[in-house]
Design a protein around this motif. Structure first.
Motif, PDB file in Angstrom:
ATOM      1  N   HIS A 174       2.517  -4.509   0.222  1.00  0.00           N
ATOM      2  CA  HIS A 174       3.311  -3.513  -0.507  1.00  0.00           C
ATOM      3  C   HIS A 174       3.566  -4.050  -1.911  1.00  0.00           C
ATOM      4  O   HIS A 174       3.926  -5.216  -2.092  1.00  0.00           O
ATOM      5  N   SER A 204       9.212  13.718  -8.888  1.00  0.00           N
ATOM      6  CA  SER A 204       8.441  12.679  -8.199  1.00  0.00           C
ATOM      7  C   SER A 204       7.332  13.337  -7.387  1.00  0.00           C
ATOM      8  O   SER A 204       7.398  14.525  -7.050  1.00  0.00           O
ATOM      9  N   ARG A 205       6.289  12.570  -7.067  1.00  0.00           N
ATOM     10  CA  ARG A 205       5.188  13.132  -6.282  1.00  0.00           C
ATOM     11  C   ARG A 205       4.424  12.013  -5.591  1.00  0.00           C
ATOM     12  O   ARG A 205       4.509  10.848  -5.989  1.00  0.00           O
ATOM     13  N   LYS A 206       3.686  12.387  -4.564  1.00  0.00           N
ATOM     14  CA  LYS A 206       2.864  11.443  -3.829  1.00  0.00           C
ATOM     15  C   LYS A 206       1.397  11.802  -4.026  1.00  0.00           C
ATOM     16  O   LYS A 206       1.002  12.952  -3.922  1.00  0.00           O
ATOM     17  N   LEU A 207       0.606  10.769  -4.321  1.00  0.00           N
ATOM     18  CA  LEU A 207      -0.837  10.888  -4.427  1.00  0.00           C
ATOM     19  C   LEU A 207      -1.463   9.933  -3.420  1.00  0.00           C
ATOM     20  O   LEU A 207      -0.762   9.086  -2.847  1.00  0.00           O
ATOM     21  N   ASN A 235      -2.497   6.870  -1.832  1.00  0.00           N
ATOM     22  CA  ASN A 235      -2.270   5.434  -2.022  1.00  0.00           C
ATOM     23  C   ASN A 235      -1.258   5.091  -3.104  1.00  0.00           C
ATOM     24  O   ASN A 235      -1.163   3.931  -3.505  1.00  0.00           O
ATOM     25  N   VAL A 236      -0.486   6.061  -3.607  1.00  0.00           N
ATOM     26  CA  VAL A 236       0.576   5.742  -4.558  1.00  0.00           C
ATOM     27  C   VAL A 236       1.691   6.781  -4.457  1.00  0.00           C
ATOM     28  O   VAL A 236       1.431   7.988  -4.345  1.00  0.00           O
ATOM     29  N   ASP A 237       2.912   6.302  -4.470  1.00  0.00           N
ATOM     30  CA  ASP A 237       4.100   7.153  -4.470  1.00  0.00           C
ATOM     31  C   ASP A 237       4.752   7.002  -5.842  1.00  0.00           C
ATOM     32  O   ASP A 237       5.175   5.896  -6.216  1.00  0.00           O
ATOM     33  N   ILE A 238       4.821   8.093  -6.607  1.00  0.00           N
ATOM     34  CA  ILE A 238       5.352   8.061  -7.965  1.00  0.00           C
ATOM     35  C   ILE A 238       6.789   8.564  -7.923  1.00  0.00           C
ATOM     36  O   ILE A 238       7.040   9.745  -7.680  1.00  0.00           O
ATOM     37  N   GLN A 239       7.739   7.665  -8.161  1.00  0.00           N
ATOM     38  CA  GLN A 239       9.160   7.994  -8.069  1.00  0.00           C
ATOM     39  C   GLN A 239       9.773   7.949  -9.471  1.00  0.00           C
ATOM     40  O   GLN A 239       9.975   6.871 -10.036  1.00  0.00           O
ATOM     41  N   GLU A 286       0.783   0.964  -1.309  1.00  0.00           N
ATOM     42  CA  GLU A 286       0.774   0.403   0.032  1.00  0.00           C
ATOM     43  C   GLU A 286      -0.647  -0.006   0.426  1.00  0.00           C
ATOM     44  O   GLU A 286      -1.617   0.632   0.012  1.00  0.00           O
TER      45      GLU A 286
END
Length: 397
Positions: free
Chosen positions: A69, A86-89, A91-95, A396
């Motif tokens: 991580h 915020s959004r999730k793509l 292999n990456v979580d953009i916060q 992750e």
């Protein structure tokens, strides 16, 4: 007060197909013994004053740690956008961070300035590390933002300074002084060489003048272990400093500053610790031989590379991270790419080179410039991400 730090060596392990063992190369060779061994293991006990040297980091001699991580928080950048969702793509979580709201009206908000500071939380199994990379232009911004973002100074395991420019070291001393008593004892501060401590003048447009110098006397009064990492070195058992960045690509050093060579009243750099070229005159154009990048190896995905400012070229920084780690795949490259002063053709060449490297994600910050963002977004629409002051990027394995 003596300061000492010897980074633990990386244990040897069987490398995955995407890895190779690290061997000595020509990059950053100046003044460093390569490959570990007795010379490195007996790193110098040193003081910051009285003519003594910072301790030397131990060289990397095996495969780099694989992490489960990696969360990169942009603590300070030039811009913020409080209402970005915020959004999730993959292999990456953009916060993104908005405001520090509670049951009372907000009294503070994040401070953006022309500077860069990042915090990285990494995890391997049940082992967690926290590293600060660069410190922004002012301690006021750094202290304000670390407080709002909930960054615990007591949890910090290491500090990394990419190079000796005010917009990257300006918040350092004030932050350390304000957090005195909360930080770990002999907290290691990694620097890329003596050039980091030279006084500087800004010589480029739009204005010229004094661009600051690190107060070594103040550093001596806080319990940090200044650690020279001219060669690649392990940071807090998880990260890797690249060591000094070689000039291997088409990229050119655009020197916006000049270094004053000399040490006086607790500040400055010792000429005898610089290269012959750097100490050739009392004032020399800054070639950033001391600049370093920081890399993390995410299991199964590749390197997350923090280039910071890329004065010696973002492509050169990535190539140095690959050579230092033995990992070819680049999962993300994050930081300032220092392309704002360059002509469009040069920016396009950089975008083309990044396409050939083929990182999963590219996150331009700080000194990159809008032309790069526009050109790169058109060329690599699925790869280029936007991040601001307060954004947290979670990767992750």
């Amino acid at each position: 007060m003596a300061v000492e730090y010897i980074s633990p060596s990386i244990s040897r392990s069987h490398a995955s197909p995407s890895q190779r063992q690290f061997f000595c190369d020509e990059i950053g060779r100046r003044e460093f013994v390569c490959g570990g061994g007795a010379g490195i293991l007996s790193a110098i006990l040193a003081t910051l004053l009285a003519g003594s040297k910072p301790a030397r980091a131990q060289a990397v001699t095996g495969s780099v740690p694989e992490l489960d991580h990696i969360a990169v928080r942009i603590v300070i950048d030039s811009y913020q956008f409080a209402v970005a969702p915020s959004r999730k793509l993959p292999n990456v979580d953009i916060q993104h961070f908005g405001w520090g709201l509670s049951d009372k009206p907000p009294g503070r908000t994040l401070v953006s300035e022309f500077g860069l500071a990042m915090q990285v939380e990494s995890r391997r199994g049940n082992e967690t590390r926290n590293i600060l990379v660069d410190f922004g232009f002012t301690p006021e911004a750094l202290l304000n933002n670390t407080g709002l973002l909930g960054i615990d100074p007591a949890a910090i395991d290491a500090l990394v300074l990419s190079h000796g420019h005010q917009d990257h070291f300006g918040g350092l001393v004030g932050f350390l002084q304000a957090q005195s008593g909360k930080l770990k004892r002999k907290l290691p501060l990694f620097v890329g060489g003596e050039g980091c401590f030279c006084a500087r003048q800004w010589t480029a447009p739009p204005v010229r003048g004094n661009f600051g110098v690190i107060d070594r006397k103040a550093l001596e009064q806080v319990d940090v272990a200044v650690t020279s990492t001219e060669r690649p070195a392990l940071v807090a058992d998880h990260a890797l400093t690249t060591g000094q960045i070689g000039q291997k690509s088409f990229e050119k050093v655009l020197s916006p500053s000049a270094m004053t060579i000399g040490f006086d009243r607790g500040v400055g750099c010792y000429p005898e610790r610089l290269s012959e070229a750097e100490r050739s005159a009392s004032v020399v154009p800054d070639q950033f031989q001391h600049e370093i990048a920081t890399a993390f190896n995410l299991k199964g995905r590749g390197l997350v590379v923090l280039t910071s400012c890329s004065h010696r070229g973002v492509v050169n920084a990535i190539r140095q991270a690959q050579a230092a780690s033995g990992v070819e795949k680049i999962h993300a490259v994050i930081g300032g790419f220092h392309l704002a002063p360059y002509q469009e053709d040069y920016v396009r060449d950089t975008v083309k080179a990044l396409q050939e490297i083929d990182p999963t994600y590219v996150v331009p910050l700080h000194c990159t410039g809008e032309p790069f963002y526009e050109i790169a977004r058109a060329a690599m629409p699925a790869k280029v991400l936007r991040a601001y002051t307060g954004t947290r990027l979670v990767f992750e394995a």
